[in-house]
Design an enzyme around this catalytic site. Structure first.
Site, PDB file in Angstrom:
ATOM      1  N   HIS A 186      18.074  -3.180  13.595  1.00 59.51           N
ATOM      2  CA  HIS A 186      17.257  -3.677  12.473  1.00 59.51           C
ATOM      3  C   HIS A 186      16.471  -2.534  11.838  1.00 59.51           C
ATOM      4  CE1 HIS A 186      14.510  -6.535  10.372  1.00 59.51           C
ATOM      5  NE2 HIS A 186      13.613  -5.599  10.637  1.00 59.51           N
ATOM      6  N   GLU A 187      15.845  -1.696  12.662  1.00 57.06           N
ATOM      7  CA  GLU A 187      15.037  -0.597  12.133  1.00 57.06           C
ATOM      8  C   GLU A 187      15.910   0.459  11.459  1.00 57.06           C
ATOM      9  OE1 GLU A 187      11.990  -1.038  11.875  1.00 57.06           O
ATOM     10  OE2 GLU A 187      11.910  -2.768  13.209  1.00 57.06           O
TER      11      GLU A 187
END
Length: 272
Positions: free
Chosen positions: A143-144
């Site tokens: 996600h990051e």
């Protein structure tokens, strides 16, 4: 009469200039294909991120747990390798130009993680009890990394500059690098938020980072189905949560529903 005609011509010229600026600043996010507005030089954001990230690392304690640190860095390395390979295959090397990946695990009980331009990522030790497995941690790190690849920071700051200065003053704001540019940079990464036009964009970024993260983690050999279990655990944390319309993050229910729709696409890339 002449002054009115002159004013009208000036307005037309400004509209043309602004339209050209916006058009030339548009790009497409990899994988999702969403059109976005990135008006700032990415190199400038990378430099600002390096400074802010360095300051953060000086003020926070890096984890001394060598096993957990190795675990985090190994998963991050696998996903960044997969991301870079994919982007090169698609002729999108510019998305990783200037990126120097750096991920650190800090000792903090908060279940959180975040990323900045240039590939600067932090994982808090408090999120590890919720990730549990390598697949679960890949959900968070993917996600990051998705935020970085999508250049969400540039988009958020571009939107902020347009809201605060207006398109006509944007070029001046960027050239002079006012203090508000640094403030907008910090706001883009969670230091304060405003209820209004910027929040829907932020939720869009969160959904999109989920989407990119699921694809990237699958490319790296991690099971995207685990994302549902991870967010169910996060949902059961307890405590008072703000309603979605007052938050930059999607509600747990909506996020899980969106993830379930993306998983079939992600599974096409998954090779255990």
């Amino acid at each position: 009469m002449k002054s009115i005609i002159l004013l009208h011509r000036i307005k037309i010229c400004l509209i043309v200039l602004i339209t050209g600026l916006l058009f030339n600043s548009c790009s497409s996010v990899p994988i999702t294909g969403r059109r976005q507005l990135n008006m700032l030089p990415e190199s400038e954001l990378v430099a600002m991120a390096a400074t802010s990230y360095g300051d953060f690392m000086k003020e926070n304690k890096v984890s001394t747990n060598t096993e957990q640190t190795r675990f985090v860095k190994e998963i991050a390395g696998n996903i960044t390798d997969a991301a870079e390979q994919y982007l090169r295959q698609k002729g999108l090397e510019n998305r990783i130009s200037g990126i120097s990946w750096e991920i650190n695990l800090i000792e903090d009980e908060t279940p959180n993680a975040w990323a900045m331009p240039g590939g600067k990522i932090v994982v808090y030790s408090g999120i590890l009890p919720y990730t549990k497995t390598s697949d679960g941690l890949a959900v968070v790190i993917g996600h990051e990394i998705g935020h970085v690849i999508a250049r969400h920071g540039n988009e958020r700051m571009s939107q902020g500059l347009l809201i605060q200065t207006g398109a006509l003053a944007l070029s001046i704001a960027l050239a002079e690098k006012p203090a508000q540019t640094q403030q907008l940079f910090m706001a883009a990464y969670g230091v304060g938020s405003e209820i209004g036009i910027s929040l829907p964009f932020s939720r869009t970024h969160e959904y999109e980072a989920d989407h990119l993260g699921l694809i990237l983690m699958s490319m790296a050999g991690y099971n995207p189905n685990v994302a549902v279990e991870f967010w169910e655990r996060m949902s059961s944390m307890g405590g008072q949560k703000p309603p979605e319309y007052l938050s930059t993050h999607p509600s747990d229910e909506n996020r899980i529903a969106a993830i379930k729709k993306i998983i079939p696409e992600a599974m096409k890339y998954y090779k255990p």
